[in-house]
Design a protein around this motif. Structure first.
Motif, PDB file in Angstrom:
ATOM      1  N   GLN A 102      21.982 133.934  17.985  1.00 36.06           N
ATOM      2  CA  GLN A 102      23.256 134.338  17.391  1.00 36.06           C
ATOM      3  C   GLN A 102      24.366 133.334  17.682  1.00 36.06           C
ATOM      4  O   GLN A 102      25.548 133.646  17.522  1.00 36.06           O
ATOM      5  CB  GLN A 102      23.668 135.713  17.938  1.00 36.06           C
ATOM      6  N   ARG A 140      33.196 138.156  19.994  1.00 35.33           N
ATOM      7  CA  ARG A 140      31.793 138.425  19.674  1.00 35.33           C
ATOM      8  C   ARG A 140      31.292 139.700  20.359  1.00 35.33           C
ATOM      9  O   ARG A 140      30.089 139.866  20.556  1.00 35.33           O
ATOM     10  CB  ARG A 140      30.913 137.243  20.113  1.00 35.33           C
ATOM     11  N   ASP A 190      28.592 141.587  18.429  1.00 31.26           N
ATOM     12  CA  ASP A 190      27.301 140.895  18.441  1.00 31.26           C
ATOM     13  C   ASP A 190      26.621 141.016  19.802  1.00 31.26           C
ATOM     14  O   ASP A 190      25.405 141.215  19.884  1.00 31.26           O
ATOM     15  CB  ASP A 190      27.492 139.417  18.090  1.00 31.26           C
ATOM     16  N   GLY A 223      25.307 142.925  13.527  1.00 29.83           N
ATOM     17  CA  GLY A 223      24.774 142.183  14.659  1.00 29.83           C
ATOM     18  C   GLY A 223      23.283 142.381  14.840  1.00 29.83           C
ATOM     19  O   GLY A 223      22.553 141.443  15.183  1.00 29.83           O
ATOM     20  N   ALA A 226      21.251 140.952  11.637  1.00 30.12           N
ATOM     21  CA  ALA A 226      21.175 139.487  11.592  1.00 30.12           C
ATOM     22  C   ALA A 226      19.835 138.975  12.096  1.00 30.12           C
ATOM     23  O   ALA A 226      19.388 137.887  11.706  1.00 30.12           O
ATOM     24  CB  ALA A 226      22.314 138.882  12.409  1.00 30.12           C
TER      25      ALA A 226
END
Length: 244
Positions: free
Chosen positions: A67, A111, A114, A199, A202
């Motif tokens: 990521q 973030r 994520d 998140g 992905a």
């Protein structure tokens, strides 16, 4: 102020949980059992738990890197041990995960969603690996014992795993998820849940990373069973780690 209230509430719940445990057990007998425990079996159990934290940190490193959040292995290992310690104090194991989220999000501003998705996806991989191991054992012993409710419970877990995988990774699930958007918007949950979903989703584009992480998780879950076996042997409970 809110942070202080959360810390106070956590300490209160932890204290109450500890008090309940102490109330329900025979403390004198527990102390005697611990004093008589084999230090060698205990050391083996502790060694397994400590040793398996290293590949878990490696798994976390893989997923963060996928990521775009590279991290040092040494720092991730330290963070894992800190979260373990926090998990012993906070009411649930999720408390330790929250510590990892907070510490990592500080190093990667903006973030948080994520990071949260990765940590909870790790938790999901662990649960999926446990369900798979349980299913394998059930298949081996289904004709030997009356499993009854255990069989239905395992089937429920398997079904739940497939449903969650469909929700988070199947594009066909998106139209269904859109139906909940108006309600979530009114509850002011739409944005954080969407960011969390994005998140996790992905990783659909990182199949190799996800596959490697799951394979490692499956192996770790199998090895960590030996820690339970060694702990039981330490206090004189003779269990066999063998499947057959």
């Amino acid at each position: 102020m809110k942070r202080g209230i959360r810390i106070f509430a956590t300490l209160v719940f932890t204290t109450l949980a500890l008090a309940y445990i102490l109330w329900k057990i025979d403390l004198d007998r527990t102390v005697d059992v611990l004093l008589d425990a084999s230090p060698w079996w205990f050391a083996l159990a502790a060694g397994i738990m400590i040793g398996t934290a290293l590949p878990m940190a490696l798994r976390w490193q893989w997923m963060l890197a996928a990521q775009g959040m590279p991290e040092r292995f040494a720092w991730l290992t330290r963070a894992y041990f800190v979260s373990y310690a926090a998990g012993q104090i906070l009411p649930t194991a999720i408390g330790g995960d929250a510590v990892r989220v907070v510490e990592t999000a500080r190093r990667h501003p903006g973030r948080t969603a994520d990071v949260t998705a990765i940590v909870l996806l790790e938790r999901g991989l662990g649960g999926t690996a446990t369900v798979l191991l349980g299913a394998m054992v059930l298949v081996l012993y289904i004709w030997r014992y009356d499993l009854g409710a255990y069989l239905w419970l395992e089937l429920l877990f398997v079904l739940g795993t497939f449903v969650l995988a469909f929700v988070f990774f199947a594009r066909a699930a998106r139209p269904l998820l859109q139906l909940s958007r108006p309600v979530l918007t009114r509850l002011r949950l739409e944005k954080p849940l969407r960011l969390f979903y994005d998140g996790v989703h992905a990783f659909r584009s990182h199949g190799r990373v996800l596959g490697a992480a799951f394979a490692l998780t499956l192996a770790l879950q199998a090895v960590r069973i030996l820690a339970i076996w060694a702990s039981a042997r330490a206090v004189g409970i003779d269990l066999s780690p063998r499947v057959f």
